[in-house]
Enzyme design. Sequence first.
Site, short mmCIF file in Angstrom:
data_model
loop_
_atom_site.label_atom_id
_atom_site.label_comp_id
_atom_site.label_asym_id
_atom_site.label_seq_id
_atom_site.Cartn_x
_atom_site.Cartn_y
_atom_site.Cartn_z
N LYS A 1 -17.87 104.38 32.20
CA LYS A 1 -19.07 105.24 32.20
C LYS A 1 -20.11 104.73 33.20
O LYS A 1 -20.63 105.48 34.00
CB LYS A 1 -19.75 105.27 30.82
CG LYS A 1 -18.93 105.80 29.69
CD LYS A 1 -19.75 105.88 28.41
CE LYS A 1 -20.27 104.55 27.87
NZ LYS A 1 -19.26 103.67 27.27
N ARG B 1 -24.89 108.18 21.03
CA ARG B 1 -23.67 107.56 20.51
C ARG B 1 -23.44 107.92 19.04
O ARG B 1 -22.45 107.48 18.46
CB ARG B 1 -23.79 106.04 20.61
CG ARG B 1 -23.13 105.44 21.86
CD ARG B 1 -23.42 103.95 21.84
NE ARG B 1 -22.53 103.14 22.57
CZ ARG B 1 -22.77 102.68 23.80
NH1 ARG B 1 -23.85 103.04 24.45
NH2 ARG B 1 -21.91 101.87 24.38
N ARG C 1 -14.56 92.09 32.92
CA ARG C 1 -15.79 92.65 33.51
C ARG C 1 -16.86 91.57 33.72
O ARG C 1 -17.06 90.71 32.88
CB ARG C 1 -16.33 93.73 32.56
CG ARG C 1 -17.69 94.27 32.99
CD ARG C 1 -17.98 95.61 32.42
NE ARG C 1 -18.13 95.61 30.96
CZ ARG C 1 -18.34 96.72 30.26
NH1 ARG C 1 -18.39 97.88 30.86
NH2 ARG C 1 -18.46 96.65 28.95
P1 AMP Z 1 -23.34 99.90 26.97
O1 AMP Z 1 -23.92 99.18 28.14
O2 AMP Z 1 -23.52 101.38 27.04
O3 AMP Z 1 -21.89 99.53 26.71
O4 AMP Z 1 -24.16 99.42 25.66
C1 AMP Z 1 -24.17 98.06 25.26
C2 AMP Z 1 -24.61 97.95 23.82
O5 AMP Z 1 -25.96 98.43 23.70
C3 AMP Z 1 -23.80 98.77 22.83
O6 AMP Z 1 -22.61 98.13 22.41
C4 AMP Z 1 -24.82 98.91 21.69
O7 AMP Z 1 -24.92 97.70 20.95
C5 AMP Z 1 -26.14 99.09 22.45
N1 AMP Z 1 -26.38 100.53 22.74
C6 AMP Z 1 -26.34 101.14 23.94
N2 AMP Z 1 -26.58 102.45 23.82
C7 AMP Z 1 -26.76 102.67 22.49
C8 AMP Z 1 -26.99 103.84 21.72
N3 AMP Z 1 -27.08 105.06 22.29
N4 AMP Z 1 -27.13 103.69 20.37
C9 AMP Z 1 -27.06 102.48 19.79
N5 AMP Z 1 -26.79 101.35 20.45
C10 AMP Z 1 -26.65 101.43 21.80
#
Ligand code: AMP
Length: 216
Positions: A13, A88, A127
């Site tokens: 993403k 999410r 990563r």
């Molecule tokens: P990402 O960089 O999108 O993989 O997000 C890293 C982490 O941030 C996730 O595993 C969640 O712990 C938190 N996070 C990111 N976006 C959300 C969201 N929309 N709702 C809740 N937690 C989030």
Amino acid sequence: MKILVMGPPGAGKGSQSSRIVDDYKMPSISTGQMFRDAFNRGDEIGIEAMRFIKKGELVSDDITNEIVKRRLHEADAEDSFILDGYPRTVNQAKALDEMLDDKGTKLDAVINILSSHDVLFERMEQRRVCKQCGETYHLRFKKPEVDGVCDVCGGELYQRPDDTHESVERRLEIYETKTKPLLDYYSEQGILYSVNGMQPFDKVYADIVEILEDLS
Ligand code: AMP
């Protein structure tokens, strides 16, 4: 264009979104990146969020909706944006619909990047992310020119604390139970498009561009 890029953690993403940002000159709204930036700045919201992120858990809907709401009010997000990693949960999707409704607008498309769990584990463990600008690398497929140093800004590369095997397992479990139901939510709205995320990066991107071009 107002679009959302969805997919399980590690599906690409972030990398695909950052290429869309470069080519289409639209701002990216990545909740994960906003939390990491807030943490690196020492902001309270970032420190609170990191307690959940480290364990692979979701940050609460209230905190997450609030940072998105503030971000959507900034001038550059007026006409177009790409959401990466938000919403999410179905609650977040409903909150987003309300925020957009208040602004008299709505999402144009939701792009879902599909991938198998084996591929996702491999990608996340390999990563590395730039501490400074958030650019992502893969130790085999997208190596930085100099080990440990970001090609874009020269920042230090690190492994995200939630990219450990245990944390990845938990994140995939949460994706299956909490995030996957969103696919039905957006399919019912007739705005869901899926691409095969297990193809080479450029092919995945070409498939996304085809969808975006059909929209405009
Ligand atoms: P990402 O960089 O999108 O993989 O997000 C890293 C982490 O941030 C996730 O595993 C969640 O712990 C938190 N996070 C990111 N976006 C959300 C969201 N929309 N709702 C809740 N937690 C989030």
